[in-house]
Design a protein around this motif. Structure first.
Motif, PDB file in Angstrom:
ATOM      1  N   HIS A  81       0.812  -1.453  -0.173  1.00  0.00           N
ATOM      2  CA  HIS A  81       0.072  -0.084  -0.037  1.00  0.00           C
ATOM      3  C   HIS A  81       0.863   1.315  -0.079  1.00  0.00           C
ATOM      4  CE1 HIS A  81      -2.790   2.873   2.003  1.00  0.00           C
ATOM      5  NE2 HIS A  81      -3.545   2.636   0.873  1.00  0.00           N
ATOM      6  N   ARG A  82       1.775   1.190   0.762  1.00  0.00           N
ATOM      7  CA  ARG A  82       2.874   2.362   0.952  1.00  0.00           C
ATOM      8  C   ARG A  82       3.524   2.733  -0.492  1.00  0.00           C
ATOM      9  NH1 ARG A  82       4.548   0.370   5.756  1.00  0.00           N
ATOM     10  NH2 ARG A  82       6.323  -0.703   4.825  1.00  0.00           N
ATOM     11  N   ARG A  83       3.829   1.496  -1.213  1.00  0.00           N
ATOM     12  CA  ARG A  83       4.383   1.755  -2.748  1.00  0.00           C
ATOM     13  C   ARG A  83       3.118   2.311  -3.662  1.00  0.00           C
ATOM     14  NH1 ARG A  83       6.727  -3.275  -1.210  1.00  0.00           N
ATOM     15  NH2 ARG A  83       5.117  -4.585  -2.496  1.00  0.00           N
ATOM     16  N   GLY A  84       2.293   2.357  -3.086  1.00  0.00           N
ATOM     17  CA  GLY A  84       1.027   2.861  -4.141  1.00  0.00           C
ATOM     18  C   GLY A  84       0.353   1.488  -4.785  1.00  0.00           C
ATOM     19  N   GLY A  85       0.515   0.476  -4.238  1.00  0.00           N
ATOM     20  CA  GLY A  85      -0.372  -0.904  -4.903  1.00  0.00           C
ATOM     21  C   GLY A  85      -1.770  -0.629  -4.594  1.00  0.00           C
ATOM     22  N   ARG A  86      -2.605  -1.167  -5.169  1.00  0.00           N
ATOM     23  CA  ARG A  86      -4.070  -1.262  -5.056  1.00  0.00           C
ATOM     24  C   ARG A  86      -4.363  -2.677  -4.316  1.00  0.00           C
ATOM     25  NH1 ARG A  86      -6.452   1.162 -10.316  1.00  0.00           N
ATOM     26  NH2 ARG A  86      -8.689   0.834  -9.227  1.00  0.00           N
ATOM     27  N   VAL A  87      -5.351  -2.552  -3.569  1.00  0.00           N
ATOM     28  CA  VAL A  87      -5.904  -3.652  -2.700  1.00  0.00           C
ATOM     29  C   VAL A  87      -7.516  -4.089  -2.881  1.00  0.00           C
ATOM     30  CG1 VAL A  87      -6.080  -4.701  -0.480  1.00  0.00           C
ATOM     31  CG2 VAL A  87      -4.244  -3.317  -0.830  1.00  0.00           C
ATOM     32  N   LEU A  88      -8.040  -5.230  -2.996  1.00  0.00           N
ATOM     33  CA  LEU A  88      -9.568  -5.218  -3.415  1.00  0.00           C
ATOM     34  C   LEU A  88      -9.884  -6.458  -2.536  1.00  0.00           C
ATOM     35  CD1 LEU A  88     -12.340  -5.160  -4.686  1.00  0.00           C
ATOM     36  CD2 LEU A  88     -11.452  -6.800  -6.330  1.00  0.00           C
ATOM     37  N   GLY A  89     -10.654  -6.391  -1.336  1.00  0.00           N
ATOM     38  CA  GLY A  89     -11.125  -7.366  -0.625  1.00  0.00           C
ATOM     39  C   GLY A  89     -12.683  -7.729  -1.014  1.00  0.00           C
ATOM     40  N   ILE A  90     -12.741  -9.031  -1.033  1.00  0.00           N
ATOM     41  CA  ILE A  90     -14.030  -9.536  -1.502  1.00  0.00           C
ATOM     42  C   ILE A  90     -14.869 -10.380  -0.220  1.00  0.00           C
ATOM     43  CG2 ILE A  90     -15.422 -11.017  -3.147  1.00  0.00           C
ATOM     44  CD1 ILE A  90     -13.249 -10.479  -5.307  1.00  0.00           C
ATOM     45  N   CYS A  91     -15.929 -10.058   0.254  1.00  0.00           N
ATOM     46  CA  CYS A  91     -16.730 -10.651   1.386  1.00  0.00           C
ATOM     47  C   CYS A  91     -15.770 -10.735   2.508  1.00  0.00           C
ATOM     48  CB  CYS A  91     -17.148 -12.196   0.688  1.00  0.00           C
ATOM     49  SG  CYS A  91     -18.335 -12.828   1.597  1.00  0.00           S
ATOM     50  N   GLY A  92     -15.298 -11.983   2.744  1.00  0.00           N
ATOM     51  CA  GLY A  92     -14.488 -11.824   4.270  1.00  0.00           C
ATOM     52  C   GLY A  92     -13.188 -11.337   3.949  1.00  0.00           C
ATOM     53  N   GLY A  93     -12.718 -11.047   2.772  1.00  0.00           N
ATOM     54  CA  GLY A  93     -11.345 -10.148   2.653  1.00  0.00           C
ATOM     55  C   GLY A  93     -11.992  -8.683   2.714  1.00  0.00           C
ATOM     56  N   TYR A  94     -13.239  -8.429   2.347  1.00  0.00           N
ATOM     57  CA  TYR A  94     -13.564  -7.097   2.726  1.00  0.00           C
ATOM     58  C   TYR A  94     -13.867  -6.917   4.083  1.00  0.00           C
ATOM     59  CZ  TYR A  94     -17.173  -3.386   3.027  1.00  0.00           C
ATOM     60  OH  TYR A  94     -17.985  -2.329   3.082  1.00  0.00           O
ATOM     61  N   GLN A  95     -14.117  -7.583   4.954  1.00  0.00           N
ATOM     62  CA  GLN A  95     -14.183  -7.776   6.296  1.00  0.00           C
ATOM     63  C   GLN A  95     -12.831  -7.412   6.955  1.00  0.00           C
ATOM     64  OE1 GLN A  95     -16.353 -11.137   7.211  1.00  0.00           O
ATOM     65  NE2 GLN A  95     -18.347 -10.219   6.913  1.00  0.00           N
ATOM     66  N   MET A  96     -12.062  -8.097   6.662  1.00  0.00           N
ATOM     67  CA  MET A  96     -10.585  -8.185   7.121  1.00  0.00           C
ATOM     68  C   MET A  96     -10.038  -6.853   7.019  1.00  0.00           C
ATOM     69  SD  MET A  96      -8.808 -11.689   6.003  1.00  0.00           S
ATOM     70  CE  MET A  96      -9.481 -13.141   5.948  1.00  0.00           C
ATOM     71  N   LEU A  97     -10.106  -6.006   5.823  1.00  0.00           N
ATOM     72  CA  LEU A  97      -9.436  -4.660   5.669  1.00  0.00           C
ATOM     73  C   LEU A  97      -9.877  -3.636   6.510  1.00  0.00           C
ATOM     74  CD1 LEU A  97      -9.817  -4.802   1.737  1.00  0.00           C
ATOM     75  CD2 LEU A  97      -7.704  -5.049   3.061  1.00  0.00           C
ATOM     76  N   GLY A  98     -11.048  -4.009   7.217  1.00  0.00           N
ATOM     77  CA  GLY A  98     -11.406  -2.780   8.264  1.00  0.00           C
ATOM     78  C   GLY A  98     -10.704  -2.582   9.364  1.00  0.00           C
ATOM     79  N   ARG A  99     -11.230  -1.873  10.531  1.00  0.00           N
ATOM     80  CA  ARG A  99     -10.586  -1.583  11.662  1.00  0.00           C
ATOM     81  C   ARG A  99     -10.665  -2.923  12.657  1.00  0.00           C
ATOM     82  NH1 ARG A  99     -13.565   4.006  11.909  1.00  0.00           N
ATOM     83  NH2 ARG A  99     -14.999   2.577  12.340  1.00  0.00           N
ATOM     84  N   SER A 100     -11.808  -3.647  12.609  1.00  0.00           N
ATOM     85  CA  SER A 100     -11.999  -4.601  13.562  1.00  0.00           C
ATOM     86  C   SER A 100     -13.236  -5.533  12.953  1.00  0.00           C
ATOM     87  CB  SER A 100     -12.700  -3.982  15.122  1.00  0.00           C
ATOM     88  OG  SER A 100     -13.977  -3.327  14.795  1.00  0.00           O
ATOM     89  N   VAL A 101     -13.111  -6.761  13.503  1.00  0.00           N
ATOM     90  CA  VAL A 101     -14.120  -7.871  13.198  1.00  0.00           C
ATOM     91  C   VAL A 101     -14.605  -8.516  14.383  1.00  0.00           C
ATOM     92  CG1 VAL A 101     -14.608  -9.809  11.947  1.00  0.00           C
ATOM     93  CG2 VAL A 101     -13.076  -8.487  11.097  1.00  0.00           C
ATOM     94  N   SER A 102     -15.880  -8.304  14.806  1.00  0.00           N
ATOM     95  CA  SER A 102     -16.369  -8.733  16.117  1.00  0.00           C
ATOM     96  C   SER A 102     -17.544 -10.024  15.759  1.00  0.00           C
ATOM     97  CB  SER A 102     -17.171  -7.678  16.732  1.00  0.00           C
ATOM     98  OG  SER A 102     -16.384  -6.506  16.994  1.00  0.00           O
ATOM     99  N   ASP A 103     -17.495 -10.877  16.516  1.00  0.00           N
ATOM    100  CA  ASP A 103     -18.210 -12.039  16.682  1.00  0.00           C
ATOM    101  C   ASP A 103     -18.846 -12.269  18.117  1.00  0.00           C
ATOM    102  OD1 ASP A 103     -19.535 -14.323  16.094  1.00  0.00           O
ATOM    103  OD2 ASP A 103     -17.896 -15.357  15.408  1.00  0.00           O
ATOM    104  N   PRO A 104     -19.717 -11.405  18.487  1.00  0.00           N
ATOM    105  CA  PRO A 104     -20.046 -11.361  19.706  1.00  0.00           C
ATOM    106  C   PRO A 104     -20.805 -12.919  20.267  1.00  0.00           C
ATOM    107  CG  PRO A 104     -21.436 -10.010  18.592  1.00  0.00           C
ATOM    108  CD  PRO A 104     -20.534 -10.200  17.555  1.00  0.00           C
ATOM    109  N   GLU A 105     -21.358 -13.384  19.165  1.00  0.00           N
ATOM    110  CA  GLU A 105     -21.950 -14.548  19.544  1.00  0.00           C
ATOM    111  C   GLU A 105     -21.242 -16.064  19.133  1.00  0.00           C
ATOM    112  OE1 GLU A 105     -26.127 -14.593  18.046  1.00  0.00           O
ATOM    113  OE2 GLU A 105     -26.236 -12.549  18.128  1.00  0.00           O
ATOM    114  N   GLY A 106     -20.273 -15.721  18.544  1.00  0.00           N
ATOM    115  CA  GLY A 106     -19.253 -16.831  18.347  1.00  0.00           C
ATOM    116  C   GLY A 106     -19.764 -17.758  17.387  1.00  0.00           C
ATOM    117  N   ILE A 107     -20.223 -17.155  16.356  1.00  0.00           N
ATOM    118  CA  ILE A 107     -21.025 -17.838  15.157  1.00  0.00           C
ATOM    119  C   ILE A 107     -19.937 -18.516  14.235  1.00  0.00           C
ATOM    120  CG2 ILE A 107     -22.233 -17.359  13.070  1.00  0.00           C
ATOM    121  CD1 ILE A 107     -23.437 -14.816  14.265  1.00  0.00           C
TER     122      ILE A 107
END
Length: 480
Positions: free
Chosen positions: A320-346
């Motif tokens: 990313h620092r080199r100017g590269g691009r990133v695409l997250g699809i579905c679970g990959g999209y979720q990983m790119l965020g600040r946090s992933v919460s699973d309060p019910e342990g699904i």
């Protein structure tokens, strides 16, 4: 009812491809034919017209038959979430998550649902071609089996056994299977075939005759390696065989431990202007990558830990620092965020994990699973496309103000302030030729198009391949 079951001497012997080819061959004979797999284990699933999900291999087989996808084609789908547990999907809908050692106790009730789906398909079509799972030689699992001989015996379906000569020991594979299975199970076997031969098949004439002599089973032929198999959607990430190219847009896909719906990338692999690298564990993200894709996963938090264990989080930050691009699809999209919460342990134990922080969003896992086909409009190009959603969890945050797409006027997905990181819940977008051309155009790459037409052409070529090298007519006569 007329049906035939293809079982294998092991996993990955080519059963899915054989069934797809036989389905297309039967359809070209004017038969109404449908695919069926009693139990599949795969995180690569397809959304069906009746609002459920089935294994991707059955989706390809349905295409070979010219049929819309239906949950009866794969009534039990196991989607591994950990090394010891999996989500159980029955007739398209999530039933529960269970540990492997507890799954056997479910099988009696699952067999009833399997037979129910099979009977519906049999009533609607002239022929059903059934795919087994793993091998009937796993006799330690026979008592509660619903995937191989347990199903074949319950439904009265004749069996043809496929061996894989490419992995070696095919004589022992086939003869040994007969030696260990129950005699009443062996009585259902009408014959065998040998798959994945490289070179001149006549060189195996003596071995072929030995199998016939030892088993008393009829041989239906030796099938050479089908070189265009890579052009068809694969169900196992290990089967993705992208062409090796020296140049072009370098797209790197991270092969997560619970990777799901990675066939999203198949259309990109077939573009001459794209160099696709399926990056396995223990390998660094190449410095010349133009785009890194984080694909879907059956265990977002589990694969976040896996990704970090490979050092890919550090590599992604450098990319990313080199100017590269990133695409997250579905679970990959979720990983790119600040946090992933699973309060019910699904998807595992309850808790919250820090995401990669490349998108300003947060994700919360919810029990509700979204399964739907979708028509969307790409925000950057205005190009419409078809896709589908198959996920749990909701994502929200400031970067959602810059959506990846719009669905029915609503924003979908997110984009970073710098514009080089994007995420979306939409699978299957690259299959749409017009969208793929517009999207690649943003990288200065021209698209050749024609993906779906190419899959159809390859299915016809597969059927031709079977007709040349196997006794297809004899195989179909075995069906009853």
């Amino acid at each position: 009812m007329t049906a035939l079951m293809i079982q294998g001497t092991g996993s990955n012997v080519g059963k899915s491809m054989l069934v797809a080819g036989l389905c297309r061959a039967a359809r070209r004979r004017g038969l109404s034919v449908a695919p069926f797999k009693p139990q599949n284990m795969s995180n690569n699933a397809a959304v069906t017209a009746d609002g459920g999900e089935i294994g991707r291999a059955q989706a390809l087989q349905a295409l070979a038959c010219g049929l819309p996808l239906h949950t009866d084609m794969n009534p039990v789908l196991l989607k591994p979430e950990t090394d010891v547990g999996a989500q159980v999907v029955v007739q398209g809908q999530r039933l529960m998550t269970t540990r492997a050692r507890d799954y056997a106790g479910l099988k009696p009730q699952l067999m009833a649902r399997v037979l129910e789906s099979f009977e519906r398909l049999s009533a609607a079509h002239e022929l059903v071609i059934v795919e087994g799972a793993g091998s009937p030689a796993e006799v330690n699992l026979r008592r509660s089996d619903i995937a191989n001989m347990g199903f074949a015996r319950a439904a009265g379906v004749p069996v043809v056994l496929a061996g894989d000569i490419d992995r070696g020991g095919v004589i022992a594979q086939i003869v040994g299977t007969q030696a260990v299975i129950d005699p009443d199970d062996a009585a259902l076997v009408r014959g065998f075939l040998v798959n994945k031969f490289r070179g001149d098949p006549s060189l195996f004439d003596d071995g072929y005759a030995m199998i016939e002599a030892h088993t008393g089973w009829r041989g239906f032929g030796v099938l050479p390696w089908f070189r265009d198999a890579w052009k068809l959607p694969a169900e196992d990430a290990l089967d993705v065989d992208a062409p090796v190219r020296a140049g072009g847009l370098h797209v790197v896909c991270l092969c997560l431990s619970r990777i799901a719906n990675f066939d999203d990338l198949d259309p990109l692999a077939q573009e001459p202007g794209v160099r696709l690298t399926m990056l396995g564990p223990g390998r660094a993200i190449p410095g010349d990558a133009d785009l890194v894709i984080l694909p879907g996963t059956k265990s977002t938090r589990g694969d976040l830990a896996f990704l970090r264990a490979q050092g890919w989080d550090v590599d992604l930050a450098a990319h990313h620092r080199r100017g590269g691009r990133v695409l997250g699809i579905c679970g990959g999209y979720q990983m790119l965020g600040r946090s992933v919460s699973d309060p019910e342990g699904i998807e595992g134990y309850a808790g919250t994990d820090a995401g990669l922080g490349l998108l300003d969003i947060d994700t919360v896992m919810t029990a509700e699973k979204r399964l739907t086909e979708t028509r969307a409009t790409h925000a950057a190009t205005g190009q419409g496309f078809h896709g589908y959603e198959i996920h749990i969890g909701r994502s929200d945050g400031p970067d959602r103000a810059r959506p990846f797409a719009h669905v029915e006027g609503r924003p979908e997905g997110a984009e970073s302030a710098c514009g080089r990181v994007q995420g979306s819940y939409l699978h299957g977008m690259f299959r749409d030729d017009a969208f793929r051309a517009a999207w690649l155009g943003g990288f200065g790459v021209a698209s050749e198009g024609g993906y779906d037409a190419g899959v159809e052409t390859t299915l016809d070529a597969l059927a031709d391949h079977l007709e040349i090298h196997l006794d297809v007519a004899g195989l179909l006569v075995c069906a009853r």
